[in-house]
Design a protein around this motif. Structure first.
Motif, short mmCIF file in Angstrom:
data_model
loop_
_atom_site.label_atom_id
_atom_site.label_comp_id
_atom_site.label_asym_id
_atom_site.label_seq_id
_atom_site.Cartn_x
_atom_site.Cartn_y
_atom_site.Cartn_z
N GLN A 279 0.83 -1.20 0.00
CA GLN A 279 0.00 0.00 0.00
C GLN A 279 0.87 1.25 0.00
N ILE A 280 0.42 2.25 -0.75
CA ILE A 280 1.13 3.53 -0.79
C ILE A 280 0.18 4.65 -0.37
N ASP A 281 0.77 5.77 0.05
CA ASP A 281 -0.01 6.97 0.33
C ASP A 281 0.45 8.08 -0.61
N ARG A 282 -0.09 9.27 -0.44
CA ARG A 282 0.24 10.35 -1.37
C ARG A 282 1.71 10.74 -1.28
N ALA A 283 2.27 10.65 -0.09
CA ALA A 283 3.68 11.03 0.07
C ALA A 283 4.59 10.12 -0.72
N ALA A 284 4.21 8.85 -0.86
CA ALA A 284 5.06 7.89 -1.56
C ALA A 284 4.99 8.06 -3.07
N SER A 285 3.81 8.41 -3.60
CA SER A 285 3.64 8.52 -5.05
C SER A 285 2.53 9.53 -5.35
N PRO A 286 2.82 10.82 -5.26
CA PRO A 286 1.78 11.84 -5.38
C PRO A 286 1.06 11.83 -6.73
N GLU A 287 1.79 11.61 -7.84
CA GLU A 287 1.15 11.66 -9.16
C GLU A 287 0.11 10.55 -9.32
N PHE A 288 0.52 9.35 -8.96
CA PHE A 288 -0.39 8.21 -9.10
C PHE A 288 -1.54 8.32 -8.12
N TYR A 289 -1.26 8.68 -6.89
CA TYR A 289 -2.30 8.80 -5.87
C TYR A 289 -3.33 9.87 -6.27
N ASP A 290 -2.84 11.01 -6.77
CA ASP A 290 -3.75 12.08 -7.18
C ASP A 290 -4.59 11.66 -8.38
N MET A 291 -4.01 10.85 -9.27
CA MET A 291 -4.77 10.34 -10.40
C MET A 291 -5.95 9.50 -9.92
N ILE A 292 -5.70 8.59 -8.97
CA ILE A 292 -6.78 7.75 -8.44
C ILE A 292 -7.83 8.61 -7.73
#
Length: 307
Positions: A60-73
């Motif tokens: 599992q990731i959060d926004r800090a780990a992958s902001p671009e992908f997380y924001d896309m979702i």
């Protein structure tokens, strides 16, 4: 129509399961089969998402780990009117993705770093919109129930092989039981395949509507299908029962596990998306060929920009 068809297929699968129980032990066997089915589905309802994510090594990731992908979702979830799901990344070179969870409030979406490093932003968006459409349609629960019942039918078939022919309560006798052993698992697999294919077409349409980019999804399907034959997904090959969950069949086809695919032909899905693009007023032209993803690096390890 798709919902009705899925309901009919699920009812047929359940009837087949009860028929196997009846063949083994008459009315008592049918009752035992019903109890087993209910117990297995209750367990799958609460635990299947954790099991499959763990099986595929998803983290599992959060926004800090992958902001671009997380924001896309997050953006796609808002478009779909869904709660934000949990987001996972699988360390696997094959581009692919799946969704899981018993309902939209407890959903998760997972993508391989192969997907994130080899597709364009629009293509990744189309893929993840497809997965969120599965969540919105509650396909994740439907496919969990389907896989559980199909697995139980195979289990009962094995039980019948060892005990059914010698059980005087067997309703069909030795020959009938043997026939059931052969036919029932095959029939269950065909029903499971039909349900999965129906849900994939629905999710393609839903994904096109959520992202607004049907041809980006079509391009992604074409690229993932090509890569799936070149890049082996070792985890999926070891656990072929989970293949139906992915957007494209992750099995390479080098083994007999891929003899009956749970996914529609990719070219048929692309043709359907081209029709959807026309309906939406989007030009049905192919997306440009991208040699690598928008955030790809030579290092596709967990330290990459996607998480």
């Amino acid at each position: 129509m798709n919902v009705m068809r899925t309901g009919i297929l699920l009812a047929g699968l359940m009837a087949l399961f009860l028929a196997v129980g009846y063949a083994i032990g008459g009315q008592t066997g049918m009752l035992v089969a019903l109890v087993i089915s209910v117990g297995m589905n209750i367990f799958a309802y609460w635990n299947s998402d954790k099991m499959v994510l763990s099986m595929h090594g998803a983290r599992q990731i959060d926004r800090a780990a992958s902001p671009e992908f997380y924001d896309m979702i997050a953006k796609l979830s808002r478009n779909a009117g869904l709660p934000m799901p949990k987001v996972f990344i699988m360390d696997n070179p094959q581009p692919n993705a799946f969704a899981t969870g018993r309902n939209p409030e407890n959903a998760a979406v997972a993508a391989t770093n192969g997907l994130l490093s080899s597709l364009s932003y629009d293509e990744i968006e189309g893929v993840m919109a497809h997965e969120l459409a599965h969540v919105k349609n509650r396909d994740t629960l439907i496919m969990t129930v389907t896989a559980t019942i199909a697995g139980a039918i195979s289990m009962l078939g094995n039980f019948a092989f060892f005990f059914g022919g010698r059980d005087r309560n067997s309703a069909l006798g030795p020959f009938g039981t043997l026939l059931m052993i052969i036919v029932a698992p095959l029939a269950a697999m065909l029903v499971q395949m039909a349900i999965s294919r129906t849900r994939e077409y629905s999710a393609d349409r839903g994904g096109a509507e959520i992202s607004g980019k049907p041809m980006a999804l079509a391009s992604a399907l074409n690229r993932i299908a090509g890569a799936a034959h070149r890049i082996e997904n070792d985890t999926a090959e070891a656990n072929p029962a989970t293949a139906h969950m992915f957007i494209i069949n992750p099995l390479s086809g080098h083994r007999m596990d891929n003899l009956f695919s749970t996914h529609p032909a990719t070219e048929n899905r692309i043709a359907a998306l081209q029709r959807i693009a026309t309906e939406m007023g989007t030009a049905p032209q192919a997306a440009p060929d991208h040699p690598s993803g928008p955030w790809s690096t030579s290092d596709t390890s967990p330290k990459g920009p996607w998480g």
